[in-house]
Design an enzyme around this catalytic site. Structure first.
Site, short mmCIF file in Angstrom:
data_model
loop_
_atom_site.label_atom_id
_atom_site.label_comp_id
_atom_site.label_asym_id
_atom_site.label_seq_id
_atom_site.Cartn_x
_atom_site.Cartn_y
_atom_site.Cartn_z
N CYS A 2 -32.91 11.49 17.94
CA CYS A 2 -33.85 11.50 17.26
C CYS A 2 -33.94 12.91 17.08
O CYS A 2 -34.82 13.70 17.69
CB CYS A 2 -34.62 11.43 18.71
SG CYS A 2 -36.85 11.43 18.06
N GLU A 102 -34.68 7.01 11.79
CA GLU A 102 -33.48 7.31 11.94
C GLU A 102 -32.37 7.74 10.78
O GLU A 102 -33.06 6.10 9.69
CB GLU A 102 -32.58 6.65 13.33
CG GLU A 102 -31.01 7.01 13.38
CD GLU A 102 -30.79 8.58 14.01
OE1 GLU A 102 -30.54 8.93 13.25
OE2 GLU A 102 -31.28 8.86 15.24
#
Length: 228
Positions: A2, A102
């Site tokens: 993340c 992402e």
């Protein structure tokens, strides 16, 4: 992994959702593109009724000078790493989010950014660990986000994902012991998350406005290619 976060619900909705009050010195400002080194909104086990801001990047306690720090920790091994040991044992926290980003590698070409979020609910919590780095002149409260194996939604995009906590275990994450918390570090159910392609504007942290989360308008935008 993340490496970028967002939190843009209203302060009232945020405080209602987590039954906690914003206490950060600078108050709360909705943000669409939170990068490592910025501050993240967190709720710690030592103040579960307060929403504070901690530096994103856990700074090793042995570091002579403050640094960006470690933004992610693998939940499978964090208890074995010296840098996380103190935090893993006794310093869990919730990292608040409206959605994370992402990047998917596509056949050696440019990486395509995706936004991953919950369609229901104003915000959700990711599992984090916090610590305090103490220097001669500075004291910095800092945080890292725990990651786990990807669920079926995330697997085509990236080989890791943050530990997203179901709402009914958020309190347990803060109060449980290390062994019980490790059991909570599971891939989040894919049916309760959504993902879609966004523009590369998110690549620049200076772009922090609602256009960052706009979906790309083309045939394969969204999850259609992952749903079969």
């Amino acid at each position: 992994m993340c490496g970028r976060n967002s939190l843009f619900v209203s302060q009232g909705d945020l405080e209602t959702r987590f039954d906690a009050e914003v206490v950060a010195d600078g108050g709360y400002t909705p943000r669409y593109n939170i990068a490592p080194g910025d501050d993240l909104e967190v709720i710690t086990n030592e103040a579960d009724d307060e929403i504070d801001q901690y530096h994103w990047g856990l700074i090793p306690f042995w570091a002579d000078e403050p640094e960006e720090g470690i933004i992610n920790a693998r939940s499978e091994t964090a208890d074995k790493k010296r840098v996380f040991k103190r935090a893993w044992e006794s310093r869990p926290c919730l990292v608040l989010s409206s959605g994370f980003y992402e990047w998917k590698s596509a056949n050696g070409g440019p990486k395509q950014p995706y936004r991953i979020h919950r369609e229901n609910g104003p915000a959700f919590a990711m599992a984090g660990l916090w610590d305090v780095w103490e220097g001669e002149a500075d004291t910095i409260a800092c945080v890292t986000i725990l990651t786990t194996e990807p669920n079926d939604l995330m697997e085509p995009i990236h080989n890791r994902m943050p530990v997203v906590l179901p709402e009914n275990v958020e309190s347990e994450w803060l109060s449980a012991g290390p062994d019980a918390r490790k059991e909570l570090c599971q891939p989040y159910p894919e049916h309760d998350l959504a993902a879609y392609e966004i523009s590369t504007r998110v690549n620049n942290p200076g772009n922090d406005d609602p256009t960052v989360i706009e979906s790309l308008e083309h045939e394969q935008s969204g999850l259609g290619e992952f749903g079969s």
